[in-house]
Enzyme design. Structure first.
Site, PDB file in Angstrom:
ATOM      1  N   VAL A  14       0.833  -1.200   0.000  1.00  0.00           N
ATOM      2  CA  VAL A  14       0.000   0.000   0.000  1.00  0.00           C
ATOM      3  C   VAL A  14       0.870   1.253   0.000  1.00  0.00           C
ATOM      4  O   VAL A  14       0.657   2.182  -0.778  1.00  0.00           O
ATOM      5  CB  VAL A  14      -0.964  -0.011   1.205  1.00  0.00           C
ATOM      6  CG1 VAL A  14      -1.841   1.229   1.204  1.00  0.00           C
ATOM      7  CG2 VAL A  14      -1.822  -1.265   1.197  1.00  0.00           C
ATOM      8  N   GLU A 130     -10.281   5.448   4.159  1.00  0.00           N
ATOM      9  CA  GLU A 130     -10.908   4.852   2.968  1.00  0.00           C
ATOM     10  C   GLU A 130     -10.221   3.563   2.545  1.00  0.00           C
ATOM     11  O   GLU A 130     -10.865   2.612   2.100  1.00  0.00           O
ATOM     12  CB  GLU A 130     -10.878   5.861   1.821  1.00  0.00           C
ATOM     13  CG  GLU A 130     -11.629   5.460   0.575  1.00  0.00           C
ATOM     14  CD  GLU A 130     -13.134   5.261   0.813  1.00  0.00           C
ATOM     15  OE1 GLU A 130     -13.524   4.078   0.863  1.00  0.00           O
ATOM     16  OE2 GLU A 130     -13.880   6.230   0.945  1.00  0.00           O
ATOM     17  N   ILE A 137     -12.475   0.578  -3.925  1.00  0.00           N
ATOM     18  CA  ILE A 137     -13.875   1.028  -3.950  1.00  0.00           C
ATOM     19  C   ILE A 137     -14.063   2.099  -2.876  1.00  0.00           C
ATOM     20  O   ILE A 137     -13.834   1.828  -1.700  1.00  0.00           O
ATOM     21  CB  ILE A 137     -14.856  -0.144  -3.651  1.00  0.00           C
ATOM     22  CG1 ILE A 137     -14.584  -1.330  -4.573  1.00  0.00           C
ATOM     23  CG2 ILE A 137     -16.298   0.328  -3.781  1.00  0.00           C
ATOM     24  CD1 ILE A 137     -15.448  -2.559  -4.260  1.00  0.00           C
ATOM     25  N   GLY A 188       1.920 -15.544  -5.378  1.00  0.00           N
ATOM     26  CA  GLY A 188       1.952 -14.400  -4.457  1.00  0.00           C
ATOM     27  C   GLY A 188       0.600 -13.732  -4.275  1.00  0.00           C
ATOM     28  O   GLY A 188       0.502 -12.668  -3.671  1.00  0.00           O
ATOM     29  N   GLU A 191      -1.444 -15.414   0.848  1.00  0.00           N
ATOM     30  CA  GLU A 191      -0.377 -15.446   1.851  1.00  0.00           C
ATOM     31  C   GLU A 191       0.054 -16.889   2.123  1.00  0.00           C
ATOM     32  O   GLU A 191      -0.741 -17.819   1.960  1.00  0.00           O
ATOM     33  CB  GLU A 191      -0.903 -14.894   3.180  1.00  0.00           C
ATOM     34  CG  GLU A 191      -1.587 -13.563   3.108  1.00  0.00           C
ATOM     35  CD  GLU A 191      -0.628 -12.395   3.295  1.00  0.00           C
ATOM     36  OE1 GLU A 191       0.514 -12.640   3.720  1.00  0.00           O
ATOM     37  OE2 GLU A 191      -1.029 -11.269   2.996  1.00  0.00           O
ATOM     38  N   LYS A 206     -13.654  -6.223   7.840  1.00  0.00           N
ATOM     39  CA  LYS A 206     -14.175  -5.230   6.885  1.00  0.00           C
ATOM     40  C   LYS A 206     -15.678  -5.061   7.061  1.00  0.00           C
ATOM     41  O   LYS A 206     -16.197  -3.941   7.039  1.00  0.00           O
ATOM     42  CB  LYS A 206     -13.841  -5.680   5.451  1.00  0.00           C
ATOM     43  CG  LYS A 206     -12.340  -5.667   5.152  1.00  0.00           C
ATOM     44  CD  LYS A 206     -12.036  -6.391   3.851  1.00  0.00           C
ATOM     45  CE  LYS A 206     -10.555  -6.329   3.508  1.00  0.00           C
ATOM     46  NZ  LYS A 206     -10.190  -7.253   2.417  1.00  0.00           N
TER      47      LYS A 206
HETATM   48  N1  HSE Z   1      -6.117 -10.065   1.769  1.00  0.00           N
HETATM   49  C1  HSE Z   1      -7.159  -9.199   1.308  1.00  0.00           C
HETATM   50  C2  HSE Z   1      -7.945  -9.869   0.205  1.00  0.00           C
HETATM   51  C3  HSE Z   1      -6.658  -7.896   0.775  1.00  0.00           C
HETATM   52  O1  HSE Z   1      -7.599 -10.959  -0.236  1.00  0.00           O
HETATM   53  O2  HSE Z   1      -8.932  -9.276  -0.197  1.00  0.00           O
HETATM   54  C4  HSE Z   1      -6.313  -6.912   1.819  1.00  0.00           C
HETATM   55  O3  HSE Z   1      -7.442  -6.519   2.520  1.00  0.00           O
END
Ligand code: HSE
Length: 434
Positions: A14, A130, A137, A188, A191, A206
């Site tokens: 990020v 955000e 989004i 990649g 994880e 989220k």
């Molecule tokens: N690991 C999250 C995903 C992305 O696969 O959407 C980061 O929030």
């Protein structure tokens, strides 16, 4: 107007995306703002050994985030390290220093966003987040500004790109969960420890954050029922297709007369539903308002550039407010004090269900299962059995009429004791068209 100076802490995906955009888009950003947005300091563990693209020659480079906060020129801190330990110290440090904050931290904001925001307001600084949910989004802006005049009655989304990629690749190619996960890890995309993504915890943070903003309740991740996608097989897609459905990891928040029902779980959704068209690593959020009805938001959920755009746009907004002397002093969590929607147990939810079994075949199996369903007042809808040559591991599906999650759980627990079952039944709710 004076130039605004940024300190970036964390140069992972990020942070480096944000840095690239700030650098490559600098002229346009200046034109849009009417002043320059400059990077004065960056902090990263690797900054001494690796020179990320886009750091201005005169910027401070350090491995100590405290130096970024203490830097006299820095007006705004971008906290892009993630997690809940160092990130919390950084945010506390910035508040104490009276510096505004941009964060991409869904975990910390889902857990402590309301308190952090209150402290930020008291310190008369600005805070923006955000990038914390569905990177590309602008869903915070939608909930906080775009449709804030409405009353949200339901929200559903695909908020984890990794699990959506795995599910949609399983569906497209007919390959197993393990095979697609292994490929995604090698590329990649996933994880090495995929738990947060495939077991639903990332999506749960989220959803907690989005639900708090949408419904104005104090919602923490522990209020949300969570179930991951590890048990989904290609066979489930075959059966779902037979039923005109597909399977997605659905994040759902729904206002009902009983309270707010919150879940992150794999569910059958009609193939015609708009969420069924969300494939690969994309994210989407559907929001239903009492007055404005349905709106839908779609885009990339992660990645350096889409999330970088969210960070840079937040930086621009906060920079404008610093220069206009009007920091936003109302918390996006403020309306939670109205207390109109209380989270309640998912066991109160009513849905039709898909029940998938694997059995060691013998006469009387359906009769026994149907008996258990009948004893819980669960109405049987259909029995489906695709051809199979494995009698000792025979799959089939029963769909049932709308029933409470509580009744389904009791039935599944009882069925799991039956000796002909190869594994506990897989129960997935069948969602209405979204
Ligand atoms: N690991 C999250 C995903 C992305 O696969 O959407 C980061 O929030």
């Amino acid at each position: 107007m004076k130039d605004v100076y940024v300190g970036i802490i964390g140069l992972g995906n990020v942070g480096s995306g944000a840095l690239t955009i700030l650098n490559k888009n600098a002229e346009q950003i200046s034109q849009k703002l009417g002043f320059n947005l400059r990077v004065a300091a960056v902090c990263s563990r690797s900054v001494a050994t690796k020179e990320p693209e886009g750091i201005p020659a005169d910027a401070l480079r350090t491995t100590d985030w405290r130096e970024v906060i203490a830097h006299p020129k820095v007006d705004v801190i971008a906290e892009l390290v993630g997690g809940t330990t160092v990130a919390r110290e950084i945010i506390d440090g910035a508040i104490a220093a009276g510096k505004s904050i941009i964060t991409a931290n869904k975990e910390l904001m889902a857990l402590e966003g309301a308190e952090i925001w209150d402290r930020a307001i008291k310190a008369r600084i600005n805070l923006a987040m955000e990038a914390s949910v569905a990177g590309g989004i602008p869903i915070h802006a939608v909930l906080r500004e775009g449709i804030s005049g409405d009353r949200v009655v339901a929200l559903a989304g695909i908020l984890n790109g990794t699990s959506n990629y795995i599910l949609t690749e399983m569906e497209r190619r007919g390959e197993s969960f393990d095979k697609i996960l292994g490929e995604a890890q090698a590329l990649g995309y996933a994880e090495a420890d995929p738990t947060a993504d495939v077991d639903g915890y990332d999506a749960r943070s989220k959803l907690a954050l989005l639900s708090a903003l949408a419904f104005g309740e104090r919602i923490t991740p522990s209020d949300i029922y969570v179930e991951g996608i590890r048990r989904i097989t290609t066979l489930d897609f075959d059966y779902a297709h037979q039923l005109g459905h597909t399977i997605r990891l659905v994040c759902s928040a729904e206002q009902t007369p009983k309270g707010l029902l919150l879940s992150v779980r794999p569910a059958l959704i009609p193939q015609t539903a708009i969420l069924a068209g969300v494939r690969g690593a994309y994210n989407a959020v559907w929001v239903k308002g009492q007055f404005g009805q349905d709106t839908f938001y779609y885009g990339r959920g992660a990645g350096p550039n889409p999330t970088g755009v969210a960070v840079v746009s937040d930086l621009m907004r906060v920079a404008r407010e610093i220069n206009s002397g009007s920091p936003e002093r109302v918390s996006p969590f403020a309306h939670e004090r109205l207390g109109e929607y209380q989270p309640v147990s998912i066991t109160l939810q009513h849905r039709p269900y898909y029940l998938r079994f694997r059995v060691d075949d013998r006469p009387g199996i359906i009769a026994q299962l149907a008996g258990i369903l009948a004893s819980k007042q669960i109405g049987l809808e259909a029995v489906l059995q695709l051809p199979s040559d494995t009698k000792d591991n025979l799959p089939f599906v029963i769909t049932v009429e709308p029933s409470s999650e509580q009744a389904i759980r009791e039935a599944v627990a009882e069925m799991s004791q039956l000796d002909f079952l190869r594994e506990p039944p897989l129960a997935l709710p069948m969602e209405p068209p979204l």
